[in-house]
Design a protein around this motif. Structure first.
Motif, short mmCIF file in Angstrom:
data_model
loop_
_atom_site.label_atom_id
_atom_site.label_comp_id
_atom_site.label_asym_id
_atom_site.label_seq_id
_atom_site.Cartn_x
_atom_site.Cartn_y
_atom_site.Cartn_z
N ARG A 115 0.91 -1.10 0.32
CA ARG A 115 -0.01 -0.07 -0.34
C ARG A 115 0.80 1.19 0.09
O ARG A 115 0.88 2.35 -0.83
CB ARG A 115 -0.98 0.17 1.32
N VAL A 118 2.27 1.84 -4.10
CA VAL A 118 2.00 2.58 -5.50
C VAL A 118 1.24 3.87 -4.93
O VAL A 118 -0.38 3.18 -5.76
CB VAL A 118 0.77 1.03 -5.13
N SER A 121 0.43 4.37 -8.46
CA SER A 121 0.68 2.83 -10.22
C SER A 121 -0.74 2.36 -9.52
O SER A 121 -1.63 1.39 -9.97
CB SER A 121 1.54 2.46 -10.08
N TRP A 122 -1.37 2.51 -8.16
CA TRP A 122 -2.67 2.41 -7.52
C TRP A 122 -3.89 3.12 -7.68
O TRP A 122 -3.31 4.74 -7.15
CB TRP A 122 -2.54 0.98 -6.68
N ARG A 123 -5.13 3.24 -7.25
CA ARG A 123 -6.62 3.85 -6.91
C ARG A 123 -7.64 3.30 -7.41
O ARG A 123 -7.51 2.39 -7.15
CB ARG A 123 -6.02 5.04 -8.84
N CYS A 126 -9.14 0.16 -9.69
CA CYS A 126 -8.46 -0.89 -10.20
C CYS A 126 -9.13 -1.84 -10.16
O CYS A 126 -9.51 -2.00 -8.64
CB CYS A 126 -7.55 -0.71 -9.75
N GLY A 129 -6.68 -4.97 -5.99
CA GLY A 129 -6.19 -3.85 -4.10
C GLY A 129 -4.86 -4.23 -3.91
O GLY A 129 -4.37 -5.17 -4.75
N PRO A 130 -4.30 -3.62 -3.32
CA PRO A 130 -3.21 -3.88 -2.42
C PRO A 130 -2.64 -4.87 -1.46
O PRO A 130 -1.85 -5.93 -1.86
CB PRO A 130 -3.07 -2.54 -1.78
N PHE A 201 3.26 -4.66 -11.83
CA PHE A 201 2.21 -3.55 -11.22
C PHE A 201 2.06 -2.97 -11.75
O PHE A 201 2.52 -1.83 -11.89
CB PHE A 201 1.84 -4.18 -10.67
N ASN A 202 1.45 -1.90 -12.66
CA ASN A 202 0.79 -0.45 -13.29
C ASN A 202 -0.36 -0.40 -13.26
O ASN A 202 -0.93 -0.93 -14.24
CB ASN A 202 1.70 0.00 -14.22
N CYS A 203 -1.74 -0.23 -12.17
CA CYS A 203 -3.23 0.09 -13.23
C CYS A 203 -3.17 1.09 -13.92
O CYS A 203 -3.15 1.89 -14.17
CB CYS A 203 -3.68 0.06 -11.72
N ALA A 216 -2.58 -4.02 -14.86
CA ALA A 216 -3.23 -3.96 -13.67
C ALA A 216 -3.71 -4.80 -13.20
O ALA A 216 -4.44 -4.52 -11.94
CB ALA A 216 -4.68 -2.92 -14.91
#
Length: 291
Positions: A115, A118, A121-123, A126, A129-130, A201-203, A216
């Protein structure tokens, strides 16, 4: 009164001594032996045939002198033998040996392990989740031929298998330019590829599409993207600086080719290579779904 010796007879003994010194390397008057060649222990020690000597005395054919001049001392003695021969080396394992680097890799656990890494790269919204992702820390060989420590985020279901792949690449000496989280580039995939950064990982969406990329979900990895670019059917190359490597007949460090050790390592984990796609080819791309 003794009769005087002729001049030639008086000079003869000194001439014989000088001749002996010149031929046999004597440093003292030789003691006549059975053959008149100087075989007493004292003469031998001075001439080098005893312990510590450097040449063989009274050799008539020159062979013994040559053998003595190239004789090696015992290992570790540090002395020279004869005419400039160096000391023999010591045990092979005592000098110049170094253990090969061992691979270090781990799957980082903990509620906030991912968490906090990211941010870009996370929101929300997505597809994962983390909590469903895992952070890997692993050694890799850089293009500078040094061992580095890198990080990668993938889905938890694939974390252990991907770690095994990274270990195989490390043991094979496969070079990786960079192994950083895409957040080091604010999740900008173009910037990450331009830096030849290997990422997971990359959303984000598939380029030019509304569909989620396999990245993602944490189910894809792009490996050395500059040396293994994405090449469309029409010839567009991404990243643009990777155009020289669109020619896959090239052989350069970090490039991936059909059925090589990289492709086989991922295949053993159940992941497939984008270089096998028909039409557009994504030479940097590996995924668990083949997409």
């Amino acid at each position: 009164m003794k009769p005087s010796l002729p001049r030639l007879q008086r000079c003869l003994p000194p001439l014989l001594i000088l001749a002996c010194l010149a031929v046999a390397g004597c440093s003292a008057t030789p003691t006549p032996g059975p053959t008149g060649a100087g075989s007493s222990p004292a003469a031998n020690g001075a001439a080098g045939t005893g312990p510590g000597g450097a040449a063989t005395a009274a050799a008539s054919d020159g062979t013994a002198v040559k053998s003595a001049s190239t004789r090696q001392p015992q290992a570790g003695s540090g002395r020279r033998a004869g005419s400039g021969a160096q000391a023999a080396p010591g045990p092979r394992t005592a000098v110049g040996t170094q253990a090969a680097p061992r691979f270090r890799g781990s799957v980082v656990t903990g509620r906030d392990a991912v968490r906090n890494r990211v941010r870009w790269s996370w929101r929300r919204g997505c597809p994962v989740g983390p909590v469903e992702l895992r952070l890997l820390r692993a050694d890799y060989w850089g293009v500078d031929k040094r061992v580095h420590r890198g990080e990668l985020i993938v889905h938890r279901d694939h974390a252990r298998r991907v770690l095994v792949v990274l270990e195989k690449l490390f043991k094979a000496g496969y070079p990786i330019e960079r192994l950083k989280l895409v957040d080091a580039y604010r999740a900008d995939d173009d910037r990450s590829m331009a830096a030849n950064n290997t990422s997971g990982f990359n959303c984000r969406r598939v380029s030019g599409s509304s569909s989620w990329s396999e990245h993602a979900f944490g189910r894809a990895i792009d490996l050395n993207p500059l040396r293994n670019p994405y090449v469309t059917r029409g010839g567009r190359v991404s990243p643009p600086a990777g155009r020289p490597y669109a020619n896959r007949a090239r052989r350069a460090a970090g490039m991936i080719h059909a059925n090589d050790l990289v492709v086989r390592a991922f295949a053993a984990a159940g992941w497939r290579w984008g270089g096998y796609w028909s039409g557009s080819r994504d030479y940097q791309h590996f995924s668990s779904t083949g997409r």
